[in-house]
Design a protein around this motif. Structure first.
Motif, PDB file in Angstrom:
ATOM      1  N   GLY A  19      18.293 -16.884  97.888  1.00 21.03           N
ATOM      2  CA  GLY A  19      18.770 -16.587  96.540  1.00 21.03           C
ATOM      3  C   GLY A  19      19.448 -17.747  95.840  1.00 21.03           C
ATOM      4  N   THR A  20      20.158 -18.579  96.594  1.00 21.23           N
ATOM      5  CA  THR A  20      20.967 -19.629  95.960  1.00 21.23           C
ATOM      6  C   THR A  20      20.415 -21.041  96.134  1.00 21.23           C
ATOM      7  N   GLU A  21      19.541 -21.225  97.117  1.00 18.03           N
ATOM      8  CA  GLU A  21      18.993 -22.543  97.445  1.00 18.03           C
ATOM      9  C   GLU A  21      20.076 -23.495  97.963  1.00 18.03           C
ATOM     10  N   GLU A  22      21.224 -22.946  98.337  1.00 19.91           N
ATOM     11  CA  GLU A  22      22.342 -23.747  98.842  1.00 19.91           C
ATOM     12  C   GLU A  22      22.627 -23.382 100.291  1.00 19.91           C
ATOM     13  N   PRO A  23      22.924 -24.377 101.143  1.00 24.50           N
ATOM     14  CA  PRO A  23      23.336 -24.064 102.516  1.00 24.50           C
ATOM     15  C   PRO A  23      24.511 -23.090 102.502  1.00 24.50           C
ATOM     16  N   VAL A  24      24.556 -22.217 103.508  1.00 25.28           N
ATOM     17  CA  VAL A  24      25.486 -21.094 103.503  1.00 25.28           C
ATOM     18  C   VAL A  24      26.610 -21.335 104.510  1.00 25.28           C
ATOM     19  N   GLY A  25      27.848 -21.149 104.072  1.00 21.02           N
ATOM     20  CA  GLY A  25      28.999 -21.280 104.949  1.00 21.02           C
ATOM     21  C   GLY A  25      29.584 -19.933 105.329  1.00 21.02           C
ATOM     22  N   SER A  26      30.447 -19.934 106.340  1.00 21.84           N
ATOM     23  CA  SER A  26      31.011 -18.675 106.844  1.00 21.84           C
ATOM     24  C   SER A  26      31.890 -17.988 105.799  1.00 21.84           C
ATOM     25  N   LYS A  27      32.624 -18.775 105.019  1.00 24.13           N
ATOM     26  CA  LYS A  27      33.497 -18.187 103.998  1.00 24.13           C
ATOM     27  C   LYS A  27      32.685 -17.426 102.955  1.00 24.13           C
ATOM     28  N   ALA A  28      31.593 -18.036 102.510  1.00 25.35           N
ATOM     29  CA  ALA A  28      30.731 -17.378 101.521  1.00 25.35           C
ATOM     30  C   ALA A  28      30.125 -16.102 102.092  1.00 25.35           C
ATOM     31  N   LEU A  29      29.736 -16.130 103.365  1.00 26.15           N
ATOM     32  CA  LEU A  29      29.140 -14.942 103.983  1.00 26.15           C
ATOM     33  C   LEU A  29      30.113 -13.776 103.996  1.00 26.15           C
ATOM     34  N   THR A  30      31.359 -14.044 104.387  1.00 30.43           N
ATOM     35  CA  THR A  30      32.320 -12.943 104.460  1.00 30.43           C
ATOM     36  C   THR A  30      32.702 -12.427 103.077  1.00 30.43           C
ATOM     37  N   GLU A  31      32.598 -13.281 102.066  1.00 33.50           N
ATOM     38  CA  GLU A  31      32.905 -12.849 100.705  1.00 33.50           C
ATOM     39  C   GLU A  31      31.778 -12.032 100.089  1.00 33.50           C
ATOM     40  N   ARG A  32      30.545 -12.393 100.401  1.00 29.53           N
ATOM     41  CA  ARG A  32      29.386 -11.753  99.758  1.00 29.53           C
ATOM     42  C   ARG A  32      28.864 -10.541 100.523  1.00 29.53           C
ATOM     43  N   HIS A  33      29.151 -10.456 101.812  1.00 30.60           N
ATOM     44  CA  HIS A  33      28.552  -9.401 102.631  1.00 30.60           C
ATOM     45  C   HIS A  33      29.632  -8.637 103.396  1.00 30.60           C
ATOM     46  N   SER A  34      29.383  -7.354 103.581  1.00 33.84           N
ATOM     47  CA  SER A  34      30.316  -6.508 104.336  1.00 33.84           C
ATOM     48  C   SER A  34      29.948  -6.576 105.817  1.00 33.84           C
ATOM     49  N   LEU A  35      30.330  -7.659 106.448  1.00 29.46           N
ATOM     50  CA  LEU A  35      29.973  -7.869 107.846  1.00 29.46           C
ATOM     51  C   LEU A  35      30.964  -7.202 108.796  1.00 29.46           C
ATOM     52  N   GLY A  36      32.150  -6.846 108.270  1.00 28.48           N
ATOM     53  CA  GLY A  36      33.111  -6.114 109.084  1.00 28.48           C
ATOM     54  C   GLY A  36      33.821  -6.938 110.136  1.00 28.48           C
ATOM     55  N   VAL A  37      33.746  -8.266 110.023  1.00 24.18           N
ATOM     56  CA  VAL A  37      34.427  -9.139 110.993  1.00 24.18           C
ATOM     57  C   VAL A  37      35.098 -10.278 110.237  1.00 24.18           C
ATOM     58  N   SER A  38      35.950 -11.003 110.935  1.00 28.76           N
ATOM     59  CA  SER A  38      36.700 -12.093 110.310  1.00 28.76           C
ATOM     60  C   SER A  38      35.826 -13.328 110.131  1.00 28.76           C
TER      61      SER A  38
END
Length: 338
Positions: A19-38
């Protein structure tokens, strides 16, 4: 085997990167997705995914991107393809139903696939070897010259000019046409030769040489089309993805110009099965930075040809697979009704 949580992290990385064409970091993942972990747990999961070859770190970024292996697992674990909206389905149906003949069906299918997926669309013409005879027409052009028109059940039309060894009258041609159609209409091409091998013997001796010449031309038409036809469209769409190709899109374009490469790409697709080949799974080196999504289409239960799209590995796989499958289904319906 990856745990379900790490699969979810991989899915999120693929979705974000596509969707973004940008490499993905852990901070962005936790902000954008409900992964339920830290974020720390996500970082640990990403480290495991990287160690196992599912994601990689571009040297210029702190984020991660999926590898061919990561995309492969993502596709294999897809719960389903993305359904088309009602408006999209109606648009496909209306666009394809306006076709006037087989060439128009194939041309419209190529344009439609390229527009829906924004990738390069590839459509194979229905294979003669899998076709059945719908009708054989014989037309007199001159006293010793005739035209053979062979029409298949998929709408394909083959024409041949025949120079006969002697004059052949309209009555003989009409008789031969009637006998041919009574024997071969509805038959698959490989079934035809034994059905007509003794047909010339039933004509008057003076007419047999010309009848035999017509029959020989018919049999040649049934078997000589070794090289199937392919239509391609939307190659300009690749320019939108120039960042997805390591050096240049030139090797991809060169590969797509080769008819045999395209035939082999589609030929590796099982008849009714959706096939997705990712990156280095493609046999041609020029296509190692692309993915191919293809499926068979036909006028009945059996596929008579294949169609699909070629694009960068960073593609919307659920959406692309849904569009390819829907278009194949509509093309099959049109062939069945034609």
């Amino acid at each position: 085997m990856l745990s379900e949580r790490r699969l979810e992290v991989l899915r999120a990385i693929v979705q974000d990167y596509v969707g973004t064409e940008e490499p993905v970091g852990s901070k962005a993942l936790t902000e954008r997705h409900s992964l339920g972990v830290s974020p720390a747990t996500v970082r640990n999961d990403m480290a495991v995914l990287e160690d196992e070859g599912y994601i990689a770190q571009p040297h210029t970024s702190a984020g991660r991107i999926p590898t061919d292996k990561g995309y492969r697992l993502f596709v294999d674990k897809l719960a389903g393809v993305k359904p088309l909206s009602g408006a999209e389905r109606r648009a496909i149906q209306n666009f394809l139903e306006g076709a006037v003949d087989l060439d128009d069906v194939v041309a419209r299918t190529v344009r439609l696939l390229a527009q829906l997926t924004r990738q390069v669309a590839v459509v194979q013409y229905p294979s003669l070897t899998r076709s059945s005879v719908r009708h054989v027409e014989l037309l007199s052009l001159a006293p010793a010259r005739a035209m053979l028109v062979l029409i298949t059940d998929t709408g394909r039309v083959e024409q041949r000019i025949i120079d006969c060894p002697g004059p052949v009258g309209e009555t003989v041609l009409a008789d031969l046409r009637a006998r041919l159609n009574s024997r071969v209409t509805g038959c698959r091409f490989p079934e035809v030769p034994p059905l007509v091998q003794d047909l010339a013997d039933s004509f008057d001796p003076d007419d047999r040489p010309s009848v035999a010449t017509v029959l020989a031309t018919l049999l040649e038409t049934l078997v000589e089309e070794k090289e199937e036809r392919i239509m391609l469209g939307g190659a300009a769409n690749l320019t939108r993805f120039h960042h997805d190709f390591p050096l240049t899109i030139r090797p991809v374009l060169e590969a797509l110009e080769e008819q045999m490469v395209l035939l082999k790409l589609l030929g590796e697709t099982a008849d009714g099965t959706m096939t997705v080949r990712i990156g280095h799974e493609n046999f041609h080196e020029g296509l190692n930075s692309t993915s191919v999504v293809a499926v068979g289409y036909g006028s009945g239960d059996e596929a008579v040809a294949k169609l699909g799209v070629v694009g960068p590995t960073r593609m919307d796989y659920p959406g692309t697979m849904g569009a390819v499958r829907a278009v194949a289904r509509y093309v099959g319906q049109i062939l069945a009704e034609s």
